[in-house]
Design a protein around this motif. Structure first.
Motif, PDB file in Angstrom:
ATOM      1  N   GLN A 179      -0.512   7.908  -1.994  1.00  0.00           N
ATOM      2  CA  GLN A 179      -1.781   7.332  -2.461  1.00  0.00           C
ATOM      3  C   GLN A 179      -2.377   8.210  -3.569  1.00  0.00           C
ATOM      4  OE1 GLN A 179      -4.799   6.751   0.556  1.00  0.00           O
ATOM      5  NE2 GLN A 179      -6.358   6.340  -0.968  1.00  0.00           N
ATOM      6  N   MET A 183      -4.817  -1.551  -1.569  1.00  0.00           N
ATOM      7  CA  MET A 183      -5.541  -0.325  -1.942  1.00  0.00           C
ATOM      8  C   MET A 183      -5.710  -0.171  -3.450  1.00  0.00           C
ATOM      9  SD  MET A 183      -4.303   2.897   0.223  1.00  0.00           S
ATOM     10  CE  MET A 183      -4.474   3.015   1.979  1.00  0.00           C
ATOM     11  N   SER A 184      -4.759  -0.727  -4.188  1.00  0.00           N
ATOM     12  CA  SER A 184      -4.777  -0.550  -5.652  1.00  0.00           C
ATOM     13  C   SER A 184      -5.931  -1.318  -6.313  1.00  0.00           C
ATOM     14  CB  SER A 184      -3.442  -1.022  -6.236  1.00  0.00           C
ATOM     15  OG  SER A 184      -3.189  -2.365  -5.838  1.00  0.00           O
ATOM     16  N   GLU A 193      -3.236   7.179  -7.454  1.00  0.00           N
ATOM     17  CA  GLU A 193      -4.539   7.387  -8.104  1.00  0.00           C
ATOM     18  C   GLU A 193      -4.412   8.245  -9.357  1.00  0.00           C
ATOM     19  OE1 GLU A 193      -7.005   8.715  -4.866  1.00  0.00           O
ATOM     20  OE2 GLU A 193      -7.017   6.719  -3.973  1.00  0.00           O
ATOM     21  N   THR A 243      -9.862   3.725   0.182  1.00  0.00           N
ATOM     22  CA  THR A 243      -9.656   4.121  -1.214  1.00  0.00           C
ATOM     23  C   THR A 243     -10.693   5.127  -1.685  1.00  0.00           C
ATOM     24  OG1 THR A 243     -10.909   2.189  -1.888  1.00  0.00           O
ATOM     25  CG2 THR A 243      -8.521   1.973  -1.889  1.00  0.00           C
ATOM     26  N   ASN A 279       0.846  -1.197   0.000  1.00  0.00           N
ATOM     27  CA  ASN A 279       0.000   0.000   0.000  1.00  0.00           C
ATOM     28  C   ASN A 279       0.878   1.242   0.000  1.00  0.00           C
ATOM     29  OD1 ASN A 279      -2.577  -1.090  -0.055  1.00  0.00           O
ATOM     30  ND2 ASN A 279      -2.658  -1.353   2.167  1.00  0.00           N
ATOM     31  N   PRO A 280       0.389   2.349  -0.551  1.00  0.00           N
ATOM     32  CA  PRO A 280       1.163   3.599  -0.458  1.00  0.00           C
ATOM     33  C   PRO A 280       1.401   3.937   1.020  1.00  0.00           C
ATOM     34  CG  PRO A 280      -0.763   3.855  -1.882  1.00  0.00           C
ATOM     35  CD  PRO A 280      -0.892   2.531  -1.244  1.00  0.00           C
TER      36      PRO A 280
END
Length: 573
Positions: free
Chosen positions: A317, A358-359, A321, A406, A310-311
């Motif tokens: 993050q 999260m991605s 995005e 997210t 995750n970032p």
């Protein structure tokens, strides 16, 4: 002691002298009185001296009062200084001419004494000072035409390639303030004149050349790069049409190079990702350019980091995005779908869906963009080949709970998943299509049950929105207001927001699987419709509306063929 002795009595002054010698408070007191009392003086002399000291003290108080007044006056003048010289046309002209003179003088001295910095150093400092002073022009956008009329835009752009990077950075700071979007919007006319002059002078190409030579290890130079990107953002927001020109003048190449540079994550990398996403928005020319520069590969490489991690910060993050958004924009161009396929983008997105990081949400969005429409057929087939059905159907059966991080909504998730399945039903042929349809028959048609559950969920949401809209329409008619096309469009957008698009996708999947020739699926769909008081008529109505709105931006032939195909499916539902 008689009265005479009492009257002539003098107290012992030895103690006092002793304190004076000690440098005590008394000494200080005597000093402030003017220090005129001498130890050997008689009482009378002392008294006389005392009155003299008192006069002196008054005089000193008056002096300090005067000094205070003078200081206050100076302070007031200091505060009033900017007002003393108001910024008007003549003062701006004067400032611009001073700038031109100093710029010319510095150039002349640099040519005359190229190896002797002492000779031109002072002129360089003077030049830097006037550039700082010119920041005041940014408060008067209606005077921007003077910068153009007196040719100083040309001179400023020339200084972007000045040998001293400090001067170039000072010009960048000035341009950043002049093009600040709030300032530009204050005076449309002044802004237009300035932006035209900057573009005519190939401002983006010069800014990129300047960024090429800056060293981001030096804080001032890193700030210079940040401000340069801010100039691009300001101009792109004011005039979106310049994105193509900017990208072609080397900006796209520089951004891709900076994004893939092996440097720790910082504010500049985040800003680069933002500018890249802006350049690609609604612009097929920049999408084509990015594809030709192998930009799809760069984006996929940068995003692959977030496959298993995750970032680490909110800023990282945001960058992730931005890169996903840039990738989605690129996939709107059919040629980039092939590049995405060859660059193994599908495999990466599929892995991201499995990793539950999260991605995942953004990977779903990318797949949706890559597989939609007839141009997505190759990606649809490849997705089935890499066992993507095993990944997508669990997400269809159950919307993940961990989506708060997210910032994605449940509706968004269900829309992307439904759209991917609808795209596969539309594009898959032969063996891959059979594999997809078999998924719906697995485990006593549980996927059909879930499909019907979503159908009723979104049908109810849309019906509620329709009720509200009808109420508003009646109210408007009662007040004698006219329902124009603009209002109708707004109402339609509100229905889409309420879930109409997801409902249309779900109905399309229902109609497709019912016409697949697998009687088990058709029976299950109708069985649940009847059980829950649903209606075939409602589904047909939704599908007709969907067919009407299909294929924006596509050729008329495609629209017609697609409409006919959907209506044939509806008629046999």
């Amino acid at each position: 002691m008689d009265v005479g002795e009492l009257l002539s009595y003098q107290p012992d002054r030895g103690a006092k002298r002793q304190r004076e010698e000690d440098g005590g408070a008394a000494g200080g007191e005597e000093d402030t009185r003017g220090g005129k009392q001498q130890r050997g003086l008689s009482v009378r002399h002392r008294e006389a001296a005392g009155t003299e000291g008192g006069f002196d003290m008054r005089e000193t108080e008056e002096q300090s009062g005067d000094r205070k007044k003078i200081l206050e006056k100076l302070m007031d003048q200091d505060g009033e200084e900017p007002e003393a010289e108001p910024v008007d046309e003549s003062s701006v002209k004067k400032m611009i001419l001073t700038f031109e003179k100093r710029s010319y003088k510095n150039q002349e001295l640099r040519i005359k004494f190229p190896d002797n910095p002492e000779k031109f150093m002072e002129s360089e400092l003077d030049l830097n000072d006037i550039i700082q002073e010119m920041h005041v022009i940014a408060t008067m956008p209606d005077l921007y035409h003077l910068l153009v009329d007196l040719n100083s835009v040309h001179s400023l752009l020339g200084l972007l390639s000045h040998e001293n990077t400090d001067v170039a950075i000072a010009v960048v700071d000035l341009l950043q303030e002049l093009t600040d979007i709030d300032t530009l919007q204050e005076s449309e006319e002044g802004a237009e004149v300035l932006i035209d002059a900057l573009l005519e002078g190939q401002v983006v190409a010069l800014l990129v050349q300047n960024m090429e030579r800056l060293d981001e290890q030096v804080k001032e130079e890193a700030d210079g790069i940040y401000n340069t990107l801010a100039i691009v953002e300001n101009m792109a927001e004011f005039r979106p049409g310049l994105c193509t020109e900017a990208a072609q003048q080397g900006l796209m190449q520089w951004l891709l190079k900076r994004i893939k540079a092996k440097m720790p994550f910082d504010a500049n990398k985040l800003y680069c990702s933002e500018i890249l996403a802006i350049l690609l928005q609604n612009n097929d020319n920049t999408r084509e350019l990015l594809g030709e520069m192998d930009g799809i590969d760069v984006l996929l490489q940068q995003l692959s980091v977030f496959k298993r991690h995750n970032p680490s910060t909110a800023e990282e993050q945001e960058m992730m995005e931005n890169l996903f958004d840039a990738l989605c924009s690129c996939l709107m161009l059919p040629a980039n779908r092939d590049r995405f396929l060859r660059g193994e983008g599908l495999q990466l997105m599929n892995l991201m869906l499995r990793e539950k990081k999260m991605s995942r949400t953004s990977a779903l969005k990318v797949l949706d963009h890559g597989m939609i429409g007839p141009e997505g057929a190759d990606n649809c087939h490849k997705f089935v080949d890499i066992l993507g059905l095993r990944t997508i159907f669990p997400l269809f059966m159950k919307t993940p709970k961990k989506m708060k991080k997210t910032r994605a909504s449940e509706k968004e998730h269900e829309e992307h998943v439904s759209s991917i399945i609808a795209s596969m039903l539309r594009n898959l042929k032969s063996q891959q299509r059979s594999r997809l349809l078999n998924k719906f028959t697995e485990n006593d048609c549980e996927k059909v049950d879930r499909l019907m559950e979503l159908h009723f969920k979104y049908l109810e949401a849309v019906q509620q929105a329709d009720k509200r809209i009808e109420g508003e329409k009646h109210e408007m008619v009662r007040r004698g207001e006219i329902l124009d096309d603009g209002m109708e469009d707004e109402f339609y957008l509100r229905r889409l927001d309420a879930g109409l698009f997801v409902l249309q996708l779900i109905c399309y999947i229902m109609v497709e699987i019912s016409n697949s020739g697998i009687s088990q699926l058709q029976q299950r769909v109708h069985q649940i419709l009847n059980l829950r008081g649903g209606s075939v008529k409602v589904v047909r109505h939704i599908m007709r509306e969907y067919a009407e709105s299909i294929g924006d931006g596509k050729s008329d032939e495609f629209k017609e063929a697609e409409r006919k195909r959907i209506m044939d499916l509806v008629d046999s539902f």
